[in-house]
Design an enzyme around this catalytic site. Structure first.
Site, PDB file in Angstrom:
ATOM      1  N   CYS A   1      13.300  28.128  35.707  1.00  0.00           N
ATOM      2  CA  CYS A   1      14.538  27.851  34.976  1.00  0.00           C
ATOM      3  C   CYS A   1      14.385  28.340  33.538  1.00  0.00           C
ATOM      4  CB  CYS A   1      14.827  26.357  35.009  1.00  0.00           C
ATOM      5  SG  CYS A   1      16.171  25.892  33.901  1.00  0.00           S
TER       6      CYS A   1
ATOM      7  N   LYS B   1      56.153  45.306  37.834  1.00  0.00           N
ATOM      8  CA  LYS B   1      55.502  46.496  38.365  1.00  0.00           C
ATOM      9  C   LYS B   1      54.278  46.031  39.142  1.00  0.00           C
ATOM     10  CE  LYS B   1      54.102  51.187  37.398  1.00  0.00           C
ATOM     11  NZ  LYS B   1      52.822  51.229  38.088  1.00  0.00           N
TER      12      LYS B   1
ATOM     13  N   CYS C   1      17.692  25.381  39.636  1.00  0.00           N
ATOM     14  CA  CYS C   1      16.614  24.775  38.865  1.00  0.00           C
ATOM     15  C   CYS C   1      16.304  23.435  39.515  1.00  0.00           C
ATOM     16  CB  CYS C   1      17.075  24.584  37.424  1.00  0.00           C
ATOM     17  SG  CYS C   1      16.081  23.384  36.533  1.00  0.00           S
TER      18      CYS C   1
HETATM   19  S1  IVH Z   1      60.632  52.104  41.237  1.00  0.00           S
HETATM   20  C1  IVH Z   1      62.340  56.152  41.140  1.00  0.00           C
HETATM   21  N1  IVH Z   1      59.841  49.620  40.984  1.00  0.00           N
HETATM   22  O1  IVH Z   1      54.998  52.274  40.434  1.00  0.00           O
HETATM   23  C2  IVH Z   1      61.560  54.973  40.785  1.00  0.00           C
HETATM   24  N2  IVH Z   1      58.182  51.271  41.306  1.00  0.00           N
HETATM   25  O2  IVH Z   1      55.363  55.645  39.809  1.00  0.00           O
HETATM   26  C3  IVH Z   1      60.613  54.675  41.831  1.00  0.00           C
HETATM   27  N3  IVH Z   1      55.910  50.371  41.419  1.00  0.00           N
HETATM   28  O3  IVH Z   1      53.533  53.848  42.698  1.00  0.00           O
HETATM   29  C4  IVH Z   1      59.719  53.551  41.586  1.00  0.00           C
HETATM   30  N4  IVH Z   1      56.458  48.274  41.149  1.00  0.00           N
HETATM   31  O4  IVH Z   1      55.017  52.144  43.870  1.00  0.00           O
HETATM   32  C5  IVH Z   1      59.461  50.893  41.164  1.00  0.00           C
HETATM   33  N5  IVH Z   1      59.329  47.372  40.764  1.00  0.00           N
HETATM   34  C6  IVH Z   1      58.947  48.629  40.954  1.00  0.00           C
HETATM   35  C7  IVH Z   1      57.607  48.992  41.116  1.00  0.00           C
HETATM   36  C8  IVH Z   1      57.257  50.328  41.286  1.00  0.00           C
HETATM   37  C9  IVH Z   1      55.478  49.118  41.343  1.00  0.00           C
HETATM   38  C10 IVH Z   1      55.030  51.528  41.602  1.00  0.00           C
HETATM   39  C11 IVH Z   1      55.473  52.491  42.631  1.00  0.00           C
HETATM   40  C12 IVH Z   1      54.820  53.774  42.212  1.00  0.00           C
HETATM   41  C13 IVH Z   1      54.768  53.609  40.734  1.00  0.00           C
HETATM   42  C14 IVH Z   1      55.847  54.442  40.114  1.00  0.00           C
END
Ligand code: IVH
Length: 698
Positions: A434, A136, A452
């Site tokens: 210092c 993520k 220092c």
């Molecule tokens: S999938 C329907 N995959 O997380 C699913 N989101 O609320 C749609 N995000 O701001 C999202 N990494 O931009 C997905 N590997 C990933 C992600 C990801 C980051 C973010 C996305 C959004 C939030 C999801």
């Protein structure tokens, strides 16, 4: 300040208690304010974790008192608002949000798997569900619309239905193809995250700090990569965006016409990669909850060494057909979940501001914090960098502050919550003497730091010099850590480096809390450290501006220590990577009688190394060439590649410019690769690098 159930739950059924209503009202105000700061201004005042806590408090109150739930409640809206000045774009397919598991243990993964199985009607005897697990990314969601393979529009998520047109800004990101390779699709919307790499962020902030130290007005340092990336994407001036190094990963689709989408999410990502889109390599296809748990743990362990921030991992049911069968709740798909990691930004309070003295005498203000769990560890100290930074952020004792710890970077105070300041809190000033030895502390012109002037008279500098010499990357004296050095210096037993080798068993064993056995271990470690190498010894001396790689270059070029000690500034300038400032620093160091004396005494104590033949850089195959390394190479570590290049006479630089001869790019190469392409610098992979080192054409 959490929801206090006993107070609110005691309220009679029917009209909600006045207290609850009041708190709900206050939470509306706070959440609206902070959502505006976050989504619209990209300038949050509180960490995400604090926002989430307020949000959950409101959700809990609304659940307990449904009559307090109003349509304008912040819980009833997802995502941000459209910024004035950017053109609204209606999404052909809404950009959904994703369910979040905040339980950072394995329970989070197990709950999701159980839910998916239940919703698919699977029983205990049925096989495990196949998942695609990925990272993520902590950035900003973007929809890229390609028509017949050409990028025609880029939009932010906005409220999910309507986003903002940021096409011009997105076009400045070199990693995003303006044209896809071989596509059948007449319309292909690719969704993914725009983010900023941590090294790009640190370099940007270092530049900002320099500008501020140089007297630039209106400049500021940035809080974190996420907000910097989000702010850049939503800038009104694309020229400004181009100065912010941004990166991108694709993770999904929006509208599609004229393409038969692969049957699984993982194949879909493979296909996007083949079209020329960046897809993160850190992803797996795995089975059941055990596979998810394993991925969450593996990435959790790797989190600090990744080149970018992640705030969790995402699990997706791999089969698109099963995804369809599972469908959606109001705003989130039932086939995906984000499983979080501990937050990298948290609130805490400043208990004191101390000034620490480094090996070179540099004074660093450090905030002593009420212990706080951030980025997976308990943090009690955070750097304030220097006087300008401390002043600009205006951190004071007693303040509530946001602390950030991400990657292996030292935790830092990124901002103060001014509304929480206690009356009478005093402005921080850097001491002019210092704090350790009382010598004058001075700030040289064009420098951000106070130093220092006590030199080795200052016990703090003495201690740091000993620790520097004893560290693993220098001569390595095992067991000579901070505590022991404190005891030795404070007790007056050790003052200089050679004193270490004069330590006897009795002196050591008489130290407090030192058993005979440990004392003997220290003696053995000292004995073992005597056989070293010239680069380690040189680095260990702690000459200002001489890091490990300069030490290696010096050793290679001159072969013998005496030649280095007697070299003129001009001769030193012949060494790759040595410029005028470094040459002067080395020359001055060895001109001082007391430093030469230390070297002689160390030799007399038995510290030795094999001296080599001089191999002046000018004769090496890559002499005069500058190379930049980026991304992960298939088999060589970055250290190995650097060492091989330097041994061949090349200079390994940190950033790409017109003077760069080659960029060696591995997987997940970021903005440096973009920059190389932009400037037309030759780009090599590992094979090319090896050919170059072998003396052939890359
Ligand atoms: S999938 C329907 N995959 O997380 C699913 N989101 O609320 C749609 N995000 O701001 C999202 N990494 O931009 C997905 N590997 C990933 C992600 C990801 C980051 C973010 C996305 C959004 C939030 C999801």
């Amino acid at each position: 300040m959490s929801n206090t159930p006993d107070l609110f739950d005691a309220a009679p059924a029917g009209p909600a208690s006045g207290l609850a209503a009041e708190r709900v009202h206050e939470l509306h105000r706070l959440l609206h304010h902070h959502a505006h700061r976050y989504y619209v201004l990209d300038a949050p005042e509180i960490p995400d974790a604090e926002y989430d806590r307020l949000f959950r408090e409101l959700q809990a109150l609304e659940a307990a008192h449904p009559q307090l739930l109003t349509p304008d409640s912040p819980t009833q809206r997802v995502g941000g608002k459209v910024l004035d000045g950017l053109t609204p774009v209606r999404h052909a397919v809404p950009m959904l949000s994703i369910d979040t598991e905040t339980d950072t243990t394995e329970l989070g993964a197990q709950r999701f798997d159980a839910r998916v199985r239940r919703e698919l009607g699977l029983g205990e005897g049925d096989p495990p569900v196949e998942y695609a697990a990925e990272l993520k990314f902590d950035g900003l969601a973007i929809n890229l619309r390609y028509e017949r393979g050409v990028l025609v529009q880029a939009a932010t998520r906005g409220d999910g239905e309507t986003g903002e047109d940021v096409t011009q800004n997105i076009r400045t990101i070199g990693q995003i193809p303006l044209k896809l390779l071989d596509v059948e699709a007449t319309v292909l919307e690719v969704r993914g995250e725009v983010y900023m790499r941590r090294d790009d962020f640190e370099a940007l902030n270092a530049r900002q700090r320099e500008k501020i130290a140089g007297g630039a007005r209106g400049e500021k340092t940035f809080i974190n990569p996420r907000n910097t990336a989000a702010g850049a994407v939503r800038q009104l001036d694309p020229a400004l965006v181009a100065q912010r190094p941004l990166s991108f990963f694709a993770y999904g689709l929006g509208e599609v016409q004229g393409w038969s989408v692969p049957a699984t999410h993982s194949r879909l990502l493979d296909a996007l990669l083949a079209m020329g889109l960046p897809v993160c390599a850190e992803r797996v296809v795995t089975q059941g909850s055990a596979g998810l748990v394993a991925f969450h743990q593996a990435m959790g362990a790797k989190r600090d060494t990744l080149p970018f921030d992640i705030d969790g991992v995402v699990y997706k049911v791999n089969s698109l057909q099963l995804q369809q069968q599972l469908g959606f709740k109001t705003r989130e798909p039932r086939w995906a979940v984000a499983h979080k990691y501990p937050a990298q930004e948290m609130l805490t309070t400043v208990q004191a501001i101390e000034v620490q003295v480094g090996r070179t005498g540099k004074l660093t203000p450090v905030a002593k914090l009420a212990p706080v769990f951030v980025g997976g560890v308990t943090v009690t100290n955070a750097t304030l960098h220097n006087e300008d930074e401390a002043r600009r952020k205006d951190v004071r004792v007693g303040d509530t502050v946001i602390v950030r710890r991400a990657g292996d970077v030292i935790p830092e105070v990124v901002a103060v919550l001014p509304e929480k300041r206690q009356p009478g809190a005093e402005v921080f000033t850097m001491p002019r003497i210092c704090p350790v030895c009382g010598s004058a502390a001075v700030r040289e012109e064009d420098e951000a730091d106070y130093r220092c002037t006590g030199g080795l008279y200052c016990s703090a500098q003495r201690k740091q010099a000993l620790l520097h010499f004893a560290q693993r990357r220098a001569v390595e004296i095992e067991g000579l850590g901070e505590k022991l050095v404190d005891q030795l210096v404070d007790g007056g037993v050790v003052n200089t480096l050679p004193d270490l080798y004069r330590l006897g068993l009795t002196a050591l064993a008489s130290l407090e809390r030192m058993a005979d056995k440990s004392a003997q271990n220290v003696i053995d470690a000292l004995e073992a450290s005597k056989q070293t190498t010239l680069p380690r010894f040189l680095f260990g001396l702690g000459i200002r501006h001489v890091g490990e790689s300069t030490a290696k270059a010096l050793a290679r070029h001159f072969g013998q220590l005496d030649a280095i000690m007697d070299a003129s500034e001009d001769q030193l300038l012949q060494v790759p990577d040595v410029g005028p400032i470094v040459a002067q620093s080395i020359h001055t160091f060895f001109q001082q009688a007391h430093n030469r004396e230390v070297v002689e005494q160390l030799r007399a104590c038995g510290v030795r190394w094999e001296e080599g033949e001089p191999s002046p850089a000018a004769q090496l195959p890559l002499a005069g060439k500058t190379v930049v390394l980026t991304g992960t190479l298939p088999t060589l570590s970055r250290e190995q590649a650097k060492e091989m290049l330097e041994a061949a006479g090349a200079k390994v630089a940190g950033s790409v410019s017109k003077k760069t001869d080659y960029v060696v790019a591995g997987a997940e190469a970021g903005s440096k690769l973009d920059k190389a392409r932009e400037l037309g610098v030759a780009v090599l992979n590992q094979d090319g690098l090896l050919r170059l080192l072998a003396g052939g054409q890359p």
